[in-house]
Design an enzyme around this catalytic site. Structure first.
Site, PDB file in Angstrom:
ATOM      1  N   GLY A   1       0.822  -1.216   0.000  1.00  0.00           N
ATOM      2  CA  GLY A   1       0.000   0.000   0.000  1.00  0.00           C
ATOM      3  C   GLY A   1       0.847   1.253   0.000  1.00  0.00           C
ATOM      4  O   GLY A   1       0.550   2.222  -0.724  1.00  0.00           O
ATOM      5  N   ASP A   2       1.905   1.258   0.783  1.00  0.00           N
ATOM      6  CA  ASP A   2       2.807   2.418   0.809  1.00  0.00           C
ATOM      7  C   ASP A   2       3.456   2.632  -0.551  1.00  0.00           C
ATOM      8  O   ASP A   2       3.570   3.768  -1.027  1.00  0.00           O
ATOM      9  CB  ASP A   2       3.891   2.242   1.874  1.00  0.00           C
TER      10      ASP A   2
END
Length: 95
Positions: A17-18
């Site tokens: 996600g990052d």
């Protein structure tokens, strides 16, 4: 989304996600016309910082479906023993 959620650990989801979020931020900045690498980097850091992510999370959480909220909760910054020196631990956990 459930298959992805069940396949990967919370840490793997947070990591991916990052990376996805940083890519979107960089694409956004390039689209605005930024081209200097140093400026792109400093502007991207403002967007992807844990405090910025926490602010965005507060705004979008009410809009998520229950499945999306479950996915968010699994991938957020939980279980980390250390936080950034520039953010409160409660903000970090929301991001």
């Amino acid at each position: 989304m459930n298959e992805f959620n069940n396949k990967y650990s919370a840490r793997a989801i947070a990591y991916l996600g990052d990376a996805a979020y940083e890519l979107l931020a960089r694409e956004y900045l390039v689209g605005l016309g930024y081209s200097d690498a140093g400026r792109l980097s400093s502007e991207a850091k403002k967007i992807v910082s844990a405090s910025a992510q926490a602010e965005i999370a507060k705004k979008i959480l009410p809009l998520l479906t229950s499945e999306e909220e479950e996915f968010y909760k699994k991938g957020r910054n939980l279980g980390h023993s250390q936080t950034s020196k520039n953010i409160r631990p409660t903000e970090y956990r929301v991001a």
